[in-house]
Design a protein around this motif. Structure first.
Motif, short mmCIF file in Angstrom:
data_model
loop_
_atom_site.label_atom_id
_atom_site.label_comp_id
_atom_site.label_asym_id
_atom_site.label_seq_id
_atom_site.Cartn_x
_atom_site.Cartn_y
_atom_site.Cartn_z
N GLY A 234 -5.07 -5.95 15.53
CA GLY A 234 -5.17 -6.44 14.16
C GLY A 234 -5.71 -5.34 13.27
O GLY A 234 -6.71 -4.69 13.60
N ILE A 235 -5.06 -5.13 12.13
CA ILE A 235 -5.49 -4.09 11.19
C ILE A 235 -5.83 -4.76 9.87
O ILE A 235 -4.96 -5.35 9.21
N ILE A 236 -7.10 -4.69 9.50
CA ILE A 236 -7.58 -5.31 8.27
C ILE A 236 -7.53 -4.27 7.17
O ILE A 236 -8.30 -3.31 7.15
N GLY A 237 -6.56 -4.45 6.25
CA GLY A 237 -6.37 -3.50 5.17
C GLY A 237 -5.22 -2.56 5.46
O GLY A 237 -5.36 -1.65 6.28
N ALA A 238 -4.09 -2.77 4.80
CA ALA A 238 -2.89 -1.97 5.09
C ALA A 238 -2.56 -1.04 3.93
O ALA A 238 -1.46 -1.03 3.41
N GLY A 239 -3.56 -0.25 3.51
CA GLY A 239 -3.35 0.76 2.49
C GLY A 239 -2.88 2.07 3.10
O GLY A 239 -2.07 2.08 4.02
N ALA A 240 -3.42 3.19 2.60
CA ALA A 240 -2.95 4.50 3.06
C ALA A 240 -3.18 4.69 4.55
O ALA A 240 -2.24 4.93 5.32
N LEU A 241 -4.43 4.56 5.00
CA LEU A 241 -4.71 4.77 6.42
C LEU A 241 -4.33 3.56 7.25
O LEU A 241 -3.77 3.70 8.34
N GLY A 242 -4.63 2.35 6.76
CA GLY A 242 -4.25 1.16 7.51
C GLY A 242 -2.75 1.09 7.71
O GLY A 242 -2.27 0.75 8.80
N GLY A 243 -1.99 1.42 6.67
CA GLY A 243 -0.53 1.43 6.80
C GLY A 243 -0.04 2.49 7.76
O GLY A 243 0.89 2.27 8.54
N VAL B 152 -9.40 -4.48 16.89
CA VAL B 152 -9.32 -4.58 15.43
C VAL B 152 -9.66 -3.23 14.80
O VAL B 152 -10.62 -2.57 15.20
N LEU B 153 -8.86 -2.84 13.81
CA LEU B 153 -9.16 -1.69 12.98
C LEU B 153 -9.46 -2.19 11.57
O LEU B 153 -8.65 -2.92 10.99
N VAL B 154 -10.62 -1.83 11.04
CA VAL B 154 -10.98 -2.19 9.67
C VAL B 154 -10.69 -0.98 8.79
O VAL B 154 -11.36 0.05 8.89
N CYS B 155 -9.67 -1.09 7.95
CA CYS B 155 -9.21 0.04 7.14
C CYS B 155 -9.28 -0.24 5.64
O CYS B 155 -8.57 0.39 4.86
N THR B 156 -10.12 -1.18 5.23
CA THR B 156 -10.27 -1.46 3.81
C THR B 156 -11.07 -0.35 3.14
O THR B 156 -11.71 0.48 3.79
#
Length: 331
Positions: free
Chosen positions: A4-13, A69-73
């Motif tokens: 699960g990846i929380i936040g799919a912006g630059a790094l999360g994406g 889980v990766l938190v990328c917000t």
């Protein structure tokens, strides 16, 4: 693995697309236009890691129990994003992929049953269009926690993530966070003047301001008793030497970073937030230096002035002339 990846912006994406390509079952959280774009077309990744169109599950919260889980917000969004997913996360390992110094502690406070660690990523990626990410500079990422050696779990998670992108488990993670904070001093001035990192460093006058903010950060870290970790050729010995150099010589540090970036314009994460009309992380970058300075009875006038200017740009929704930086920042 179910990730699960929380936040799919630059790094999360970036991580979502590459982990999906590596065969993992990826679910992401996103908001607004970003969520709509991912649901409709997936995540479109281009640039240094190749072309990927990742069709991943997406929602405003995780819908299925993950194994990792990766938190990328952005740092300012981390607490609310973690809290809204806390029940589903439970006891699984959590990797905080975030700028600043507080991310792992925030996750550990909100997820007392989870095993929390941090990831420092030097990957440069532009995310200025919903669901679309372009990696401009590839780099190894660094995983760890605390001040001690890399433990077995960090080593195991690093191996999983390395199936998608190079990740190394490191000792002395707190010191490495400070080194990354120095690197992140490249963010503020480009966001203020609306130019790429490369353009700013190429400008002799603005490069001097960037150098001053970096040197001030290192000096506050030294006052805090930090032993800087090794990232991208930067380490404790080199940064301590840099802290003693006059600005005219110290400018070789941002210049060397600029050379490593290559020619594709790097906007920096702070400027990307400004262009999307979103709050920036400046309070967790330059603002963090100001707070850490206050904690040891010192001042950080360069980073305080840059923080104020970035907030002015946020409010205006427009860049400021370089002359404002030169006039307002005490270099």
């Amino acid at each position: 693995m179910k990730i699960g990846i929380i936040g799919a912006g630059a790094l999360g994406g970036t991580f979502a697309a590459l982990l999906s390509r590596a065969g993992h079952d990826v679910e992401v959280t996103a908001r607004g236009a970003g969520l709509d774009a991912i649901r409709e077309s997936g995540i479109a990744l281009s640039g240094a890691y190749g072309e990927v169109r990742a069709r991943v599950a997406a929602g405003d919260r995780l819908a299925t129990a993950p194994e990792l889980v990766l938190v990328c917000t952005k740092a300012q969004d981390a607490a609310s994003a973690i809290a809204s997913n806390a029940e589903l996360i439970g006891e699984v390992p959590v990797v905080v992929v975030q700028n600043g110094l507080d991310g792992v502690a925030t996750a550990a406070r909100l997820l007392p049953r989870a095993s929390c660690m941090g990831l420092l990523s030097i990957i440069a990626a532009n995310y200025t269009e919903p669901g679309v990410v372009r990696v401009t500079t590839p780099a190894t990422s660094y995983l760890g926690r605390g001040d001690g050696p890399a433990d077995a779990e960090c080593t195991r998670i690093a191996a999983v993530l390395s199936e998608a992108v190079p990740v190394v488990a490191i000792p002395g993670f707190r010191g490495a966070q400070w080194t990354k904070l120095v690197v992140n001093m490249l963010n503020a001035v480009p966001a203020i003047v609306g130019r790429s990192v490369q353009d700013v460093v190429d400008d002799r006058r603005l490069r001097r301001v960037v150098t001053a903010s970096m040197r001030e950060t290192v000096r506050i870290g030294i006052a805090q008793g930090v032993r800087f970790g090794s990232l991208q050729g930067l380490g404790d010995r080199r940064l301590r030497l840099f802290a003693r150099l006059p600005l005219v010589i110290g400018q070789v540090l941002p210049w060397s970073m600029r050379v490593r970036m290559g020619g594709v314009p790097n906007l920096g994460s702070t400027q990307q937030s400004v262009r999307r009309g979103q709050p920036t992380e400046v309070d967790f970058l330059n603002g963090a230096v100001v707070r850490e300075a206050s904690a040891v009875g010192r001042d950080a006038p360069v980073n305080r002035a840059l923080t104020v200017l970035v907030h002015e740009v946020e409010q205006l929704g427009a860049s400021l002339p370089a002359e404002r930086v030169l006039a307002d920042v005490p270099v």
